[in-house]
Design an enzyme around this catalytic site. Structure first.
Site, PDB file in Angstrom:
ATOM      1  N   HIS A 160       0.823  -1.221   0.000  1.00 50.38           N
ATOM      2  CA  HIS A 160       0.000   0.000   0.000  1.00 50.38           C
ATOM      3  C   HIS A 160       0.857   1.271   0.000  1.00 50.38           C
ATOM      4  CE1 HIS A 160      -2.879  -3.071   0.955  1.00 50.38           C
ATOM      5  NE2 HIS A 160      -2.294  -3.308   2.103  1.00 50.38           N
ATOM      6  N   CYS A 161       1.941   1.242  -0.771  1.00 45.10           N
ATOM      7  CA  CYS A 161       2.885   2.383  -0.842  1.00 45.10           C
ATOM      8  C   CYS A 161       3.383   2.768   0.543  1.00 45.10           C
ATOM      9  CB  CYS A 161       2.275   3.610  -1.510  1.00 45.10           C
ATOM     10  SG  CYS A 161       1.423   3.290  -3.035  1.00 45.10           S
TER      11      CYS A 161
END
Ligand SMILES: *Cc1c(COP(=O)(O)O)cnc(C)c1O
Length: 275
Positions: free
Chosen positions: A232-233
């Site tokens: 998720h970055c």
């Protein structure tokens, strides 16, 4: 990128196991050398709602500016940038039913006056001569070139739509979904939820013990259930929990309890197939 460009030193606010920022350490990290504080309004990886009111107040007390990433908050909360007294607030249109490739930057007028344009192009100049160019006023100074007109209009329509649904109703309903989803998912043996703050929005990041999140996500996808898998970055968060990633279900105002039931059934099936 800013550190590479300016030589600034990046200091990180640590978090606890619930996924909440450690505010005591934050206070200690601040000094009169602090130029800019940057945090997410809401964590897209864990769902935690960060206490940005306190963060902004304390940053301002040492003369630092604050930039808030509101991309994950936008579908859940209507921020009052003036009440928050925030210096900069950004968000993306596609997080609130709008189009991709367009977003917004709010900045305090005093800052925007002070900052130079970051790009040249049409519509952003006031006067031009070979000796000196002066720039147009706000916001045109920052909107060089022919803008994404369609995107801007569609973004506006998306904001109107979200407002017509109503953010109070959205929050009430999503909290109900979050409570229901959390309760149902936790009944599954070996399922762990990451991000367990009391102060969170309708995002449930989880893993099944001993099973890679991509495998769970791939099987759920085959069953027609859309989740996000991976880091998720937010790789440092995954390192913090010592995991390769999570499976993330995020509920919006248009989701239903029946869909959560389908998710729970799907996760159980995936667990059976993978263990
Ligand atoms: C989605 C998201 C982004 C990235 O938005 P883009 O429009 O894809 O650049 C950044 N920060 C957070 C917290 C997000 O949820």
């Amino acid at each position: 990128m800013l550190c590479e460009k300016t030589g600034a030193l990046l200091k990180v606010i640590p978090m606890n196991l619930n996924g909440e920022l450690e505010m005591d350490t934050y206070s200690q990290l601040l000094s009169d050398k602090t130029k800019l504080v940057f945090v997410n309004h809401i964590s897209n990886a864990l769902g935690t709602i960060n206490p940005i009111e306190k963060i902004i107040e304390q940053a301002h007390a040492v003369g630092a500016a604050v930039l808030i990433d509101g991309a994950q908050a936008a579908p859940h909360i209507k921020p009052d940038v003036q009440a928050l007294d925030v210096d900069f607030y950004v968000t993306s249109a596609h997080k609130i039913c709008g189009p991709t490739g367009v977003g917004m930057l709010y900045g305090k007028e005093t800052w925007l006056e002070k900052l130079p344009p970051y790009q040249g192009g049409g519509e952003m100049i006031a006067t031009v001569s070979f000796e000196k160019t002066t720039y147009a006023g706000l916001p045109h100074k920052f909107e060089a070139g022919t803008p994404n007109i369609c995107g801007g209009i569609a973004f506006g329509a998306a904001i109107d739509y979200m407002n017509s649904v109503g953010f109070d109703d959205i929050a009430d309903y999503e909290n109900e979904l979050l409570a229901y989803g959390t309760e149902q998912l936790l009944k599954i043996d070996g399922l762990r939820i990451y991000g367990t703050s009391k102060n969170k929005t309708s995002v449930i990041s989880f893993n099944l013990k001993g099973i890679h999140p991509y495998d769970v996500g791939t099987l759920l996808d085959k069953m027609g259930i859309a989740v996000r898998t991976g880091h998720h970055c937010a790789q440092p968060i995954m390192d913090f929990y010592n995991i390769p990633g999570t499976v993330r279900a995020s509920f919006a105002f248009y989701n239903t309890k029946e869909e959560i039931d389908a998710l729970v059934t799907g996760v159980k099936k995936a667990k059976m197939m993978l263990s």
